[in-house]
Design a protein around this motif. Structure first.
Motif, PDB file in Angstrom:
ATOM      1  N   GLU A   1      43.573 -61.592  66.454  1.00 41.61           N
ATOM      2  CA  GLU A   1      42.895 -61.269  67.708  1.00 41.61           C
ATOM      3  C   GLU A   1      43.882 -60.548  68.640  1.00 41.61           C
ATOM      4  OE1 GLU A   1      39.916 -61.573  68.939  1.00 41.61           O
ATOM      5  OE2 GLU A   1      38.895 -62.704  67.347  1.00 41.61           O
TER       6      GLU A   1
ATOM      7  N   SER B   1      44.172 -60.585  71.673  1.00 43.57           N
ATOM      8  CA  SER B   1      44.602 -61.397  72.814  1.00 43.57           C
ATOM      9  C   SER B   1      45.501 -62.565  72.420  1.00 43.57           C
ATOM     10  CB  SER B   1      43.372 -61.949  73.546  1.00 43.57           C
ATOM     11  OG  SER B   1      42.607 -62.780  72.673  1.00 43.57           O
ATOM     12  N   THR B   2      45.666 -62.812  71.115  1.00 39.93           N
ATOM     13  CA  THR B   2      46.389 -64.010  70.682  1.00 39.93           C
ATOM     14  C   THR B   2      47.833 -64.004  71.141  1.00 39.93           C
ATOM     15  OG1 THR B   2      44.973 -64.316  68.752  1.00 39.93           O
ATOM     16  CG2 THR B   2      47.152 -65.358  68.693  1.00 39.93           C
ATOM     17  N   TRP B   3      48.562 -62.967  70.808  1.00 35.37           N
ATOM     18  CA  TRP B   3      49.991 -62.959  71.149  1.00 35.37           C
ATOM     19  C   TRP B   3      50.251 -62.770  72.630  1.00 35.37           C
ATOM     20  CZ3 TRP B   3      53.409 -65.221  68.422  1.00 35.37           C
ATOM     21  CH2 TRP B   3      53.220 -65.339  67.044  1.00 35.37           C
TER      22      TRP B   3
ATOM     23  N   SER C   1      37.521 -58.223  70.896  1.00 30.19           N
ATOM     24  CA  SER C   1      37.532 -59.227  69.833  1.00 30.19           C
ATOM     25  C   SER C   1      37.672 -58.550  68.471  1.00 30.19           C
ATOM     26  CB  SER C   1      36.251 -60.060  69.858  1.00 30.19           C
ATOM     27  OG  SER C   1      36.128 -60.752  71.078  1.00 30.19           O
TER      28      SER C   1
ATOM     29  N   ILE D   1      48.415 -64.086  74.936  1.00 31.07           N
ATOM     30  CA  ILE D   1      48.200 -65.434  75.463  1.00 31.07           C
ATOM     31  C   ILE D   1      49.414 -66.310  75.184  1.00 31.07           C
ATOM     32  CG2 ILE D   1      46.862 -67.553  75.157  1.00 31.07           C
ATOM     33  CD1 ILE D   1      44.403 -65.815  74.735  1.00 31.07           C
ATOM     34  N   PHE D   2      49.935 -66.216  73.969  1.00 34.59           N
ATOM     35  CA  PHE D   2      51.086 -67.038  73.584  1.00 34.59           C
ATOM     36  C   PHE D   2      52.318 -66.692  74.424  1.00 34.59           C
ATOM     37  CE2 PHE D   2      54.949 -67.505  71.023  1.00 34.59           C
ATOM     38  CZ  PHE D   2      54.921 -68.878  70.763  1.00 34.59           C
TER      39      PHE D   2
ATOM     40  N   TRP E   1      41.976 -65.793  63.574  1.00 32.28           N
ATOM     41  CA  TRP E   1      42.288 -65.802  65.001  1.00 32.28           C
ATOM     42  C   TRP E   1      43.638 -65.187  65.295  1.00 32.28           C
ATOM     43  CZ3 TRP E   1      46.752 -68.158  66.419  1.00 32.28           C
ATOM     44  CH2 TRP E   1      47.316 -69.059  65.508  1.00 32.28           C
ATOM     45  N   TRP E   2      44.516 -65.199  64.283  1.00 30.70           N
ATOM     46  CA  TRP E   2      45.876 -64.699  64.509  1.00 30.70           C
ATOM     47  C   TRP E   2      45.933 -63.173  64.650  1.00 30.70           C
ATOM     48  CZ3 TRP E   2      44.062 -67.266  60.244  1.00 30.70           C
ATOM     49  CH2 TRP E   2      43.825 -66.508  59.093  1.00 30.70           C
TER      50      TRP E   2
END
Length: 204
Positions: free
Chosen positions: A68, A70-72, A58, A74-75, A65-66
């Protein structure tokens, strides 16, 4: 698949998607092959999504959040799954219509081309690596080489004996000559008497 060249180049056949309009490209990609590849990518993407909690950390609380880690993933992985599911659904419909016949699977595995033997050997090697920890180096190596010799089409007794003697030679060189320790396999400790474990299994 074959093609016929007309005034507009190569004409598509009913069960294929044409490759670039180039005289050297005379093959067609089977929709079943596209569907199988889509299924594989879907499974990989789902697996990667499940691994995200242990593969990423994290970001600091004050960050958005952008940023994070894991964000991209996940996207992009979600987009991959959504896009691939359309192909997977088409592949399943085609399979049901064909009764998942041998011809259907043949067109599906066309996606791997000449990689079939390489994938087969790789799968056998992975099973071998897993087996070493359970049945020991010597026995798993013996089985592995016997399977590889058979897969290579060397079915004669001479080749099987050579593979077996190679395993014996490797065990002698590493265990006796170089005194390398082979971890005791659970197979011997569980199913064989103590005298066998202490005198023979330590070399296996």
């Amino acid at each position: 698949m074959t093609t016929e060249q007309g005034s507009a180049g190569f004409e598509p056949v009913p069960h294929g998607v044409p490759l670039p309009d180039d005289p050297e490209h005379t093959e067609f990609i089977h929709p079943e092959a596209q569907g199988l590849i889509a299924l594989i990518f879907t499974l990989l993407a789902v697996g990667f999504l499940l691994l995200l909690p242990i593969a990423t950390r994290s970001a600091p609380m004050q960050k958005g959040w952008w940023v994070e880690p894991s964000t991209w993933p996940i996207f992009t992985l979600t987009a991959t799954i959504i896009a691939a599911l359309f192909q997977v659904a088409s592949w399943l419909r085609s399979g049901r219509a064909a009764g998942f016949s041998g011809d259907f699977w043949k067109r599906s595995f066309w996606a791997f081309g000449a990689l079939g033997p390489a994938l087969s050997y790789s799968a056998v090697f992975l099973v071998y690596l897993f087996a070493v920890g359970w049945i020991g180096f010597a026995l798993s190596s013996f089985i592995f080489l016997q399977v590889v010799v058979w897969m290579a089409g060397l079915r004669g007794t001479t080749w099987r004996l050579k593979a077996a003697l190679f395993v014996v030679l490797v065990v002698i060189v590493f265990r006796v000559g170089m005194d390398l320790w082979f971890p005791m396999a659970p197979l011997y400790e569980t199913f064989f008497p103590d005298w066998f474990v202490r005198s023979i299994a330590i070399y296996l």
